[in-house]
Motif scaffolding. Structure first.
Motif, PDB file in Angstrom:
ATOM      1  N   SER A  38      12.954   9.458  10.721  1.00  0.00           N
ATOM      2  CA  SER A  38      12.535  10.395   9.682  1.00  0.00           C
ATOM      3  C   SER A  38      11.273   9.916   8.969  1.00  0.00           C
ATOM      4  O   SER A  38      10.398  10.721   8.632  1.00  0.00           O
ATOM      5  CB  SER A  38      13.663  10.606   8.672  1.00  0.00           C
ATOM      6  OG  SER A  38      14.797  11.127   9.327  1.00  0.00           O
ATOM      7  N   TYR A  39      11.170   8.606   8.735  1.00  0.00           N
ATOM      8  CA  TYR A  39       9.923   8.066   8.175  1.00  0.00           C
ATOM      9  C   TYR A  39       8.755   8.410   9.099  1.00  0.00           C
ATOM     10  O   TYR A  39       7.712   8.874   8.661  1.00  0.00           O
ATOM     11  CB  TYR A  39      10.002   6.541   8.031  1.00  0.00           C
ATOM     12  CG  TYR A  39      10.571   6.059   6.720  1.00  0.00           C
ATOM     13  CD1 TYR A  39       9.745   5.870   5.612  1.00  0.00           C
ATOM     14  CD2 TYR A  39      11.925   5.791   6.579  1.00  0.00           C
ATOM     15  CE1 TYR A  39      10.255   5.413   4.407  1.00  0.00           C
ATOM     16  CE2 TYR A  39      12.449   5.333   5.375  1.00  0.00           C
ATOM     17  CZ  TYR A  39      11.607   5.148   4.300  1.00  0.00           C
ATOM     18  OH  TYR A  39      12.123   4.702   3.115  1.00  0.00           O
ATOM     19  N   PHE A  40       8.968   8.143  10.374  1.00  0.00           N
ATOM     20  CA  PHE A  40       7.908   8.416  11.345  1.00  0.00           C
ATOM     21  C   PHE A  40       7.518   9.892  11.318  1.00  0.00           C
ATOM     22  O   PHE A  40       6.346  10.245  11.221  1.00  0.00           O
ATOM     23  CB  PHE A  40       8.379   8.008  12.748  1.00  0.00           C
ATOM     24  CG  PHE A  40       7.526   8.559  13.857  1.00  0.00           C
ATOM     25  CD1 PHE A  40       6.342   7.925  14.213  1.00  0.00           C
ATOM     26  CD2 PHE A  40       7.889   9.726  14.523  1.00  0.00           C
ATOM     27  CE1 PHE A  40       5.539   8.446  15.224  1.00  0.00           C
ATOM     28  CE2 PHE A  40       7.084  10.245  15.530  1.00  0.00           C
ATOM     29  CZ  PHE A  40       5.906   9.608  15.881  1.00  0.00           C
TER      30      PHE A  40
ATOM     31  N   TRP B 158       0.836  -1.198   0.000  1.00  0.00           N
ATOM     32  CA  TRP B 158       0.000   0.000   0.000  1.00  0.00           C
ATOM     33  C   TRP B 158       0.877   1.257   0.000  1.00  0.00           C
ATOM     34  O   TRP B 158       0.605   2.233  -0.700  1.00  0.00           O
ATOM     35  CB  TRP B 158      -0.905  -0.030   1.231  1.00  0.00           C
ATOM     36  CG  TRP B 158      -2.142   0.798   1.089  1.00  0.00           C
ATOM     37  CD1 TRP B 158      -2.274   2.118   1.422  1.00  0.00           C
ATOM     38  CD2 TRP B 158      -3.413   0.378   0.565  1.00  0.00           C
ATOM     39  NE1 TRP B 158      -3.545   2.547   1.143  1.00  0.00           N
ATOM     40  CE2 TRP B 158      -4.273   1.493   0.611  1.00  0.00           C
ATOM     41  CE3 TRP B 158      -3.899  -0.826   0.063  1.00  0.00           C
ATOM     42  CZ2 TRP B 158      -5.595   1.438   0.177  1.00  0.00           C
ATOM     43  CZ3 TRP B 158      -5.215  -0.879  -0.365  1.00  0.00           C
ATOM     44  CH2 TRP B 158      -6.049   0.243  -0.308  1.00  0.00           C
ATOM     45  N   HIS B 159       1.914   1.218   0.796  1.00  0.00           N
ATOM     46  CA  HIS B 159       2.886   2.313   0.893  1.00  0.00           C
ATOM     47  C   HIS B 159       3.542   2.563  -0.479  1.00  0.00           C
ATOM     48  O   HIS B 159       3.557   3.683  -0.979  1.00  0.00           O
ATOM     49  CB  HIS B 159       3.934   1.908   1.946  1.00  0.00           C
ATOM     50  CG  HIS B 159       5.123   2.808   2.058  1.00  0.00           C
ATOM     51  ND1 HIS B 159       5.392   3.540   3.186  1.00  0.00           N
ATOM     52  CD2 HIS B 159       6.148   3.081   1.206  1.00  0.00           C
ATOM     53  CE1 HIS B 159       6.502   4.238   3.017  1.00  0.00           C
ATOM     54  NE2 HIS B 159       6.990   3.966   1.817  1.00  0.00           N
ATOM     55  N   GLU B 160       4.037   1.492  -1.077  1.00  0.00           N
ATOM     56  CA  GLU B 160       4.731   1.649  -2.363  1.00  0.00           C
ATOM     57  C   GLU B 160       3.779   2.150  -3.442  1.00  0.00           C
ATOM     58  O   GLU B 160       4.163   2.934  -4.306  1.00  0.00           O
ATOM     59  CB  GLU B 160       5.379   0.322  -2.796  1.00  0.00           C
ATOM     60  CG  GLU B 160       6.443  -0.218  -1.834  1.00  0.00           C
ATOM     61  CD  GLU B 160       7.578   0.761  -1.558  1.00  0.00           C
ATOM     62  OE1 GLU B 160       7.937   1.552  -2.454  1.00  0.00           O
ATOM     63  OE2 GLU B 160       8.100   0.742  -0.422  1.00  0.00           O
ATOM     64  N   MET B 161       2.530   1.696  -3.377  1.00  0.00           N
ATOM     65  CA  MET B 161       1.558   2.147  -4.386  1.00  0.00           C
ATOM     66  C   MET B 161       1.298   3.646  -4.283  1.00  0.00           C
ATOM     67  O   MET B 161       1.034   4.306  -5.282  1.00  0.00           O
ATOM     68  CB  MET B 161       0.248   1.362  -4.242  1.00  0.00           C
ATOM     69  CG  MET B 161       0.296  -0.015  -4.856  1.00  0.00           C
ATOM     70  SD  MET B 161       0.705   0.013  -6.614  1.00  0.00           S
ATOM     71  CE  MET B 161      -0.767   0.807  -7.277  1.00  0.00           C
ATOM     72  N   SER B 162       1.387   4.183  -3.070  1.00  0.00           N
ATOM     73  CA  SER B 162       1.252   5.638  -2.942  1.00  0.00           C
ATOM     74  C   SER B 162       2.381   6.311  -3.718  1.00  0.00           C
ATOM     75  O   SER B 162       2.165   7.282  -4.445  1.00  0.00           O
ATOM     76  CB  SER B 162       1.285   6.043  -1.458  1.00  0.00           C
ATOM     77  OG  SER B 162       1.466   7.439  -1.338  1.00  0.00           O
ATOM     78  N   HIS B 163       3.603   5.766  -3.588  1.00  0.00           N
ATOM     79  CA  HIS B 163       4.735   6.338  -4.342  1.00  0.00           C
ATOM     80  C   HIS B 163       4.460   6.327  -5.849  1.00  0.00           C
ATOM     81  O   HIS B 163       4.755   7.289  -6.544  1.00  0.00           O
ATOM     82  CB  HIS B 163       6.011   5.532  -4.094  1.00  0.00           C
ATOM     83  CG  HIS B 163       6.597   5.718  -2.726  1.00  0.00           C
ATOM     84  ND1 HIS B 163       6.604   6.931  -2.075  1.00  0.00           N
ATOM     85  CD2 HIS B 163       7.233   4.857  -1.900  1.00  0.00           C
ATOM     86  CE1 HIS B 163       7.203   6.782  -0.899  1.00  0.00           C
ATOM     87  NE2 HIS B 163       7.591   5.531  -0.767  1.00  0.00           N
ATOM     88  N   VAL B 164       3.922   5.215  -6.334  1.00  0.00           N
ATOM     89  CA  VAL B 164       3.678   5.114  -7.779  1.00  0.00           C
ATOM     90  C   VAL B 164       2.787   6.276  -8.226  1.00  0.00           C
ATOM     91  O   VAL B 164       3.076   6.960  -9.212  1.00  0.00           O
ATOM     92  CB  VAL B 164       3.020   3.762  -8.128  1.00  0.00           C
ATOM     93  CG1 VAL B 164       2.592   3.735  -9.598  1.00  0.00           C
ATOM     94  CG2 VAL B 164       3.969   2.604  -7.840  1.00  0.00           C
TER      95      VAL B 164
ATOM     96  N   THR C  12       7.095  12.463  -0.159  1.00  0.00           N
ATOM     97  CA  THR C  12       6.517  11.228  -0.720  1.00  0.00           C
ATOM     98  C   THR C  12       6.576  10.090   0.307  1.00  0.00           C
ATOM     99  O   THR C  12       5.638   9.289   0.418  1.00  0.00           O
ATOM    100  CB  THR C  12       7.160  10.840  -2.067  1.00  0.00           C
ATOM    101  OG1 THR C  12       6.519   9.668  -2.556  1.00  0.00           O
ATOM    102  CG2 THR C  12       8.643  10.580  -1.950  1.00  0.00           C
ATOM    103  N   GLU C  13       7.656  10.055   1.115  1.00  0.00           N
ATOM    104  CA  GLU C  13       7.717   9.021   2.155  1.00  0.00           C
ATOM    105  C   GLU C  13       6.662   9.275   3.232  1.00  0.00           C
ATOM    106  O   GLU C  13       5.990   8.353   3.697  1.00  0.00           O
ATOM    107  CB  GLU C  13       9.106   8.949   2.789  1.00  0.00           C
ATOM    108  CG  GLU C  13      10.197   8.404   1.866  1.00  0.00           C
ATOM    109  CD  GLU C  13       9.912   7.013   1.322  1.00  0.00           C
ATOM    110  OE1 GLU C  13       8.950   6.369   1.768  1.00  0.00           O
ATOM    111  OE2 GLU C  13      10.653   6.587   0.422  1.00  0.00           O
ATOM    112  N   GLY C  14       6.548  10.540   3.624  1.00  0.00           N
ATOM    113  CA  GLY C  14       5.585  10.882   4.664  1.00  0.00           C
ATOM    114  C   GLY C  14       4.172  10.518   4.244  1.00  0.00           C
ATOM    115  O   GLY C  14       3.408   9.914   5.005  1.00  0.00           O
TER     116      GLY C  14
HETATM  117 ZN    ZN Z   1       8.683   4.632   0.746  1.00  0.00          ZN
END
Ligand code: ZN
Length: 736
Positions: free
Chosen positions: A476-478, A401-407, A422-424
């Motif tokens: 940083s992700y958090f 789901w996370h990676e699909m947001s990036h796409v 984009t990570e956030g």
């Molecule tokens: Zn990511």
């Protein structure tokens, strides 16, 4: 001897080479010829060095001619003859760095510094080695080199490159200018300027022209630009620059290898193989080239499921099992994001799922960040399979789901979005999809909060690229995720979408915050921190007390001192309820409850664990059996189904869930689960096939029911219930 060298070449080169060779050329003479693109002359020059009396000069000659083994031997001889010499060690180290041996290179730079503590080129070498691993020390080493020798051009070029990796454009420009001010041949500094221009969507041509004037075949410049484009996730453009690099210099193997690797990232197979094989045959065999070729070979073991919007690549050993689950999450993500981000993807998304973590790791070689679980290159996602990790180690559906947001976000912004945003957003989307999916706040993050280590939003990218303490990438992700949570909670979800569109216009983070949120980045930091502390400040404050408490709880648990566990357990849990990782309070309390034969209490605490996002498959299985025992089959099924999105690799899980759902008249669910049992090639094939047939029959799919019951009877001809079902199916066909 010089006459044989006369070829059409710039007058400068002719003059230079004849002058140089008349009085024995030095390594620097040869390097200068090469830097100016006078290749035949440079070759001749290096050739002449190999005739020198001293081993060091011969080493430089062999290196220049790409006789690496010979050069290595000559350096060894040179160093043996001059133990106090720092230069020889630095140059030997640079050869080893170029030939993929950073460990020995680093040792040589250290040895050089033992002999000459103020050796600036040794610090440049150390900076290059550290930079390869995105080590924060790289910047310190480059700074030290500049401090020791402010006129060392390469030190400024290395610093400019590091600054650009950190998205610090101003510093990158300053350092590049310093290099150019010192030398008209600072080609890498010019390339950095060209990269800065391209990243800001400005024309790079003026800089490319300058490079061309000095050296019309300097492929390294294009390769360096390609690197920064890829680094900023602009893969297509990066590939175009790598192509230019090898068009100018077909033997620039590093660029050719990067071309192959990045074409793989874009989902291609044939051309990458061809490019990487050329590198390999030419002796360019760094880890990335070799491992990528190996990965290409392993593609034959993958099964591809394709439709209009998705390409799913699964390993043949688990393809049948994983396919329904991955397809469901993938389709659901596409539908959700199309609505949410108000857009459609231009082409199908390719998802590659690797059961062998090493294969997946090849995909992220040379990329910054933590030992990630997934990575997105434009419309291609590579990720770990749940089978490639310890059960419960990660939530594969949340990762997908996370990676699909990036796409979507990379497409929406034409790949122009800062890393933190984009990570956030991707982290934010995990818990938006399902609160249980995202990661919970970890002890590392609480410590970072207590030590005031969160970065200002304007500098947050640095925390992903070049962490300066071990947990900083995760912190940083958090932080980025919570920033997006905050923006949504205060301004609404559409504000996040506005920011996506603003970033697409290449605004800086402070500009976007000012425009879309109406405040300075500094003010935003203040207000965000206040909001964050309202949420997690108490837990952060409790951290030391919790740590002490959980250690004590673990101790009581080990001593089977269940009374104490039950007395203290809930107090400890409530100090830091998000702690659902290894050795958590929920688990200790449940164990104590069960020791006291209180199934109800155990189920209650494990339900809290589940709702908090607990993802240990063993504990969730335990909860499901308690729910069954307590007469809550619906809850039991829901609990087991959660495990499918964490670790769907257990035959027993699918069998139990199939039985529960069949009994609850959820026939489609039962079909999927019994199908998973069959896909796992169970020992008792007949009963698995029979269960599947039953579910199909109940769902009114007679043909499928018949196929499966026949398969059951083929495995076990005397299997009575299957014989009975077959008759039933045949009767019902007559009756229809
Ligand atoms: Zn990511």
């Amino acid at each position: 001897m010089t006459t044989r060298l006369v070829r059409p070449a710039a007058a400068f080169a002719l003059f230079f080479i004849s002058a140089a060779l008349a009085s024995a050329a030095t390594p620097d003479d040869c390097h200068t010829l090469r830097k100016h693109g006078h290749r035949p002359e440079a070759q001749a020059c290096y050739q002449s060095l190999t005739q020198a009396r001293d081993a060091y000069t011969r080493a430089e000659g062999d290196w220049g001619l790409a006789n690496y083994d010979q050069a290595n031997n000559e350096f060894r001889a040179a160093v043996a003859q001059a133990d106090r010499n720092a230069l020889y060690r630095v140059r030997w180290g640079r050869l080893l760095h170029e030939r993929f041996n950073n460990k020995d290179a680093d040792a040589l730079f250290q040895e050089a510094l033992d002999r000459d503590p103020n050796n600036a080129p040794a610090y440049v070498g150390m900076a290059l080695v550290s930079a390869d691993g995105f080590d924060e020390k790289a910047v310190a080493w480059a700074a030290r080199a500049i401090q020791l020798d402010p006129k060392l051009v390469e030190a400024h070029e290395v610093m400019a490159n590091l600054a650009l990796e950190d998205s610090d454009t101003k510093k990158a420009e300053r350092e590049a200018d310093a290099a150019i001010g010192l030398s008209p041949d600072a080609l890498d500094a010019m390339a950095i300027h060209a990269a800065i221009a391209l990243l800001a969507d400005q024309p790079p041509q003026a800089w490319l022209d300058k490079i061309h004037q000095v050296n019309p075949t300097y492929g390294e410049a294009y390769s360096l630009i390609g690197f920064h484009l890829v680094f900023n996730r602009r893969y297509d453009e990066g590939v175009a620059y790598y192509r230019k690099a090898i068009a100018l210099d077909p033997e620039l193997w590093s660029a050719r290898s990067e071309l192959g690797i990045n074409l793989m990232r874009l989902g291609q197979v044939d051309e990458p193989r061809q490019q990487l094989e050329m590198c390999y045959s030419a002796g360019y065999r760094d880890a990335a080239t070799v491992n990528s070729l190996r990965l290409l070979d392993s593609y034959k073991n993958f099964v591809v499921f394709k439709d209009d919007t998705t390409i799913l690549k699964l390993h043949k050993n688990e393809a049948d099992l994983l396919h329904p689950y991955f397809e469901q999450v993938l389709k659901s993500a596409i539908a959700t994001y199309e609505k949410k981000y108000k857009m459609k993807l231009p082409g199908p998304v390719q998802v590659e799922v690797y059961p062998d973590h090493e294969d997946f790791a090849v995909r992220t070689l040379g990329m910054p960040g933590l030992g990630a679980l997934g990575v997105t290159f434009g419309e291609v996602i590579a990720m770990d399979s749940p089978s490639g990790r310890k059960p419960g180690d990660f939530h594969w559906a949340g990762t997908l789901w996370h990676e699909m947001s990036h796409v979507f976000i990379l497409t929406a912004t034409n790949h122009r979005v800062p890393r933190w945003f984009t990570e956030g957003l991707a982290v934010h989307e995990e818990t938006e999809a399902n609160f249980e999916w995202g990661d919970r706040i970890t002890p590392d993050i609480l410590v970072a909060i207590n030590e005031r280590k969160l970065l200002p939003v304007a500098d947050l990218d640095r925390g992903f690229v070049r962490p300066d303490y071990p947990g900083q990438v995760i912190v940083s992700y958090f932080q980025a995720g919570r920033i997006c949570d905050y923006i949504q909670s205060r301004w609404g979800a559409d504000k996040l979408l506005d920011m996506v569109h603003s970033f697409a216009q290449i605004r800086t983070t402070p500009d976007v915050i000012q425009q879309d949120l109406g405040m300075s980045a500094e003010e935003f930091d203040k207000q965000f921190m206040k909001w964050l502390m309202d949420d997690v400040g108490k837990t952060a404050e409790n951290f030391d007390q919790w740590r002490h408490g959980i250690e004590q709880l673990a101790q009581f648990d080990q001593e089977n001192n269940y009374d104490e566990v039950l007395k203290e357990g809930d107090g400890v849990r409530s100090l830091y309820p998000e702690y659902i990782y290894e050795a958590n309070a929920y688990q200790f309390i449940a164990e104590a409850d069960l020791a006291k034969h209180d199934k109800k209490a155990a189920a209650a605490i494990l339900t809290d664990y589940e709702k908090m996002g607990g993802r240990n498959p063993g504990l969730l299985q335990q909860l499901a059996s308690l729910e069954k025992d307590l007469g809550e089959p619906k809850e039991a099924a829901a609990t087991l189904d959660r495990i499918n999105y964490i670790y769907p690799m257990s035959e027993d899980l699918h069998r139990q869930l199939g039985d529960l759902w069949l009994a609850q008249n959820n026939y489609q669910g039962a079909i999927r689960e019994y199908g998973a049992v069959v896909a796992m090639h169970p020992l008792d094939k007949a009963s698995a096939q029979f269960s599947l047939a039953q579910a199909y029959y109940a769902n009114g799919e007679r043909d499928q029911a018949e196929t499966n019951v026949l398969a059951a009877l083929e495995a076990a001809p005397d299997f009575r219930p299957a014989q009975k079902l077959l008759l039933q199916i045949e009767d019902s066909e007559k009756g229809k």
